[in-house]
Motif scaffolding. Structure first.
Motif, short mmCIF file in Angstrom:
data_model
loop_
_atom_site.label_atom_id
_atom_site.label_comp_id
_atom_site.label_asym_id
_atom_site.label_seq_id
_atom_site.Cartn_x
_atom_site.Cartn_y
_atom_site.Cartn_z
N LEU A 71 0.76 -1.42 -0.14
CA LEU A 71 0.09 -0.04 0.19
C LEU A 71 0.91 1.11 -0.01
O LEU A 71 0.59 2.20 -0.78
N GLU A 72 1.78 1.30 0.67
CA GLU A 72 2.94 2.41 1.02
C GLU A 72 3.52 2.61 -0.52
O GLU A 72 3.67 3.79 -1.04
N ARG A 73 3.92 1.47 -1.19
CA ARG A 73 4.68 1.65 -2.52
C ARG A 73 3.44 1.91 -3.67
O ARG A 73 3.98 3.07 -4.32
N LEU A 74 2.21 1.69 -3.41
CA LEU A 74 1.20 2.17 -4.41
C LEU A 74 0.88 3.64 -4.10
O LEU A 74 0.95 4.60 -4.89
N ARG A 75 1.17 4.04 -2.87
CA ARG A 75 0.89 5.50 -2.69
C ARG A 75 1.99 6.49 -3.02
O ARG A 75 1.79 7.37 -3.50
N LYS A 76 3.16 5.71 -2.92
CA LYS A 76 4.39 6.53 -3.51
C LYS A 76 4.19 6.67 -4.89
O LYS A 76 4.64 7.53 -5.71
N GLU A 77 4.03 5.61 -5.78
CA GLU A 77 4.06 5.65 -7.15
C GLU A 77 2.73 5.79 -7.79
O GLU A 77 2.36 5.48 -8.84
N TRP A 78 1.76 6.55 -6.99
CA TRP A 78 0.41 6.65 -7.73
C TRP A 78 0.19 7.53 -8.98
O TRP A 78 -0.48 7.19 -9.71
N PHE A 79 1.20 8.43 -9.21
CA PHE A 79 1.24 9.33 -10.39
C PHE A 79 1.64 8.09 -11.64
O PHE A 79 0.72 8.28 -12.73
N ILE A 80 2.48 7.40 -11.39
CA ILE A 80 2.90 6.38 -12.53
C ILE A 80 1.51 5.43 -12.76
O ILE A 80 1.31 5.09 -13.96
N LEU A 81 1.15 4.97 -11.74
CA LEU A 81 -0.02 4.09 -12.00
C LEU A 81 -1.30 4.93 -12.50
O LEU A 81 -2.07 4.27 -13.07
N GLY A 82 -1.48 6.20 -12.25
CA GLY A 82 -2.40 7.02 -12.86
C GLY A 82 -2.22 7.03 -14.11
O GLY A 82 -3.25 7.17 -14.91
N ILE A 83 -0.99 7.21 -14.77
CA ILE A 83 -0.67 7.44 -16.22
C ILE A 83 -1.21 6.05 -16.97
O ILE A 83 -1.94 6.10 -17.88
N VAL A 84 -1.01 4.89 -16.31
CA VAL A 84 -1.40 3.51 -17.00
C VAL A 84 -2.98 3.52 -16.66
O VAL A 84 -3.63 3.12 -17.76
N LEU A 85 -3.44 3.83 -15.96
CA LEU A 85 -4.86 3.98 -15.78
C LEU A 85 -5.66 4.54 -16.40
O LEU A 85 -6.47 4.26 -17.36
#
Length: 349
Positions: free
Chosen positions: A4-18
């Motif tokens: 969860l902490e990793r996902l919170r930290k990398e939220w922008f990169i995940l956001g680009i994919v989404l």
């Protein structure tokens, strides 16, 4: 570090994919003339919001701390805005004879034309313990320079879209980039104490607006049946991006550690990150303006979308190595500067 902490930290990169995935599923929502009206909400409102936000967040009062280090600033800005785009252009002359998608190659050229980012180079320089003041100055000063120089470089190396005249490009850049930036700086003067106390999440706000821009850009792509992106070209471009970053980081290291360079180890750290990092926050809105009307705009944007997470990933991985080098180099320099104590010889009777 937990998931969860990793996902919170990398939220922008995940956001680009989404947002790219959502654009693929239903491109009609974000296309030009669609329900979101991106020709107004993105082209004018979103881009202006990003640069107003940049104006509010840029601590120009801190830049005076590093102002006198002229040689370092010249090195970073010349490398970023002259050497980098020219070297990429020469490299692309060789790649033009390969079967790599031509629009991705044009995208690599746009990466070379971008100014340094406002945040990532500073964060990594601070993580290593380098010259943070110099990193702040060059990131902010490079951003200001980029407002004028980046569009000129894009037009020089790639030309503009035929549907948008040259004067229109610069008038739109002035109204949606320069004016909001200046207004942001003026407003900052009056609410500086409040900003310092509350510390609004400027980075997160810009990133959210940026995700909207990326979403509508890819909606235009997926709504166009004539555009096809082959996996081979994409894999090769990813490899090229990592290779370019590693090569240029090594090159800046060699230049800044020469015997006659006069740069300290802390200066070298700032130079490595500031000279090789490129701004996604400034880059995507500028591409949207300069290449308005290009049906391949999203393909041109892909290398920059890859370069952004790649520079953060590569920089983060190299932080321990660069920090170890800097500390050992500082110790070695300290020892060489210490005055040698004369050895007294005893007289033999």
């Amino acid at each position: 570090m937990g998931l969860l902490e990793r996902l919170r930290k990398e939220w922008f990169i995940l956001g680009i994919v989404l947002v790219i995935a959502v654009a693929r599923l239903e491109p009609a929502v974000g296309v030009k003339g669609g329900p979101l009206k991106p020709e107004i909400t993105i082209t004018y409102i979103a881009v202006s919001a990003i640069f107003f936000n940049s104006g509010l967040s840029l601590k120009t009062e801190e830049l005076t701390n590093a102002l006198m280090h002229v040689k370092l600033h010249l090195f970073v800005q010349i490398f970023t805005l002259v050497f980098f785009p020219t070297a990429i252009w020469l490299f692309l002359q060789l790649l033009s004879i390969t079967p790599i998608n031509e629009w991705l190659l044009k995208g690599l050229q746009t990466v070379g034309c971008m100014p340094p980012p406002v945040s990532s180079a500073v964060i990594l320089t601070k993580a290593v313990g380098g010259n943070e003041a110099a990193a702040i100055f060059n990131s902010a000063f490079g951003s200001f320079l980029g407002i004028v120089i980046t569009p000129l470089l894009l037009l020089l190396f790639l030309g503009s879209s035929s549907s948008v005249p040259f004067t229109s490009i610069f008038s739109q850049l002035f109204m949606t980039v320069v004016v909001p930036l200046i207004i942001g700086q003026i407003v900052r003067r009056y609410i500086k104490d409040w900003l310092e106390r509350k510390k609004p999440p400027f980075g997160a706000i810009s990133s959210c607006v940026l995700l909207m821009i990326i979403y509508t850009t890819f909606c235009d792509t997926f709504a166009n049946p004539n555009i096809d992106l082959d996996k081979f070209s994409l894999i090769i471009v990813v490899f090229i991006i990592f290779s370019v970053q590693m090569s240029f980081m090594f090159l800046t290291f060699l230049f800044s550690t020469r015997n006659n360079s006069s740069f300290t180890p802390a200066d070298t750290v700032a130079i490595i990150f500031c000279s090789t990092h490129k701004s996604l926050t400034l880059g995507i809105p500028m591409l949207k303006i300069v290449f308005a009307g290009y049906e391949h705009l999203s393909l041109i944007s892909v290398p920059l979308l890859i370069y952004h997470p790649a520079q953060i990933l590569l920089g983060s991985l190299l932080v321990p190595t660069i920090k170890s080098w800097m500390v050992s180099r500082q110790k070695a320099l300290k020892l060489t500067r210490q005055p040698k104590t004369p050895v007294k010889l005893k007289r033999s009777l």
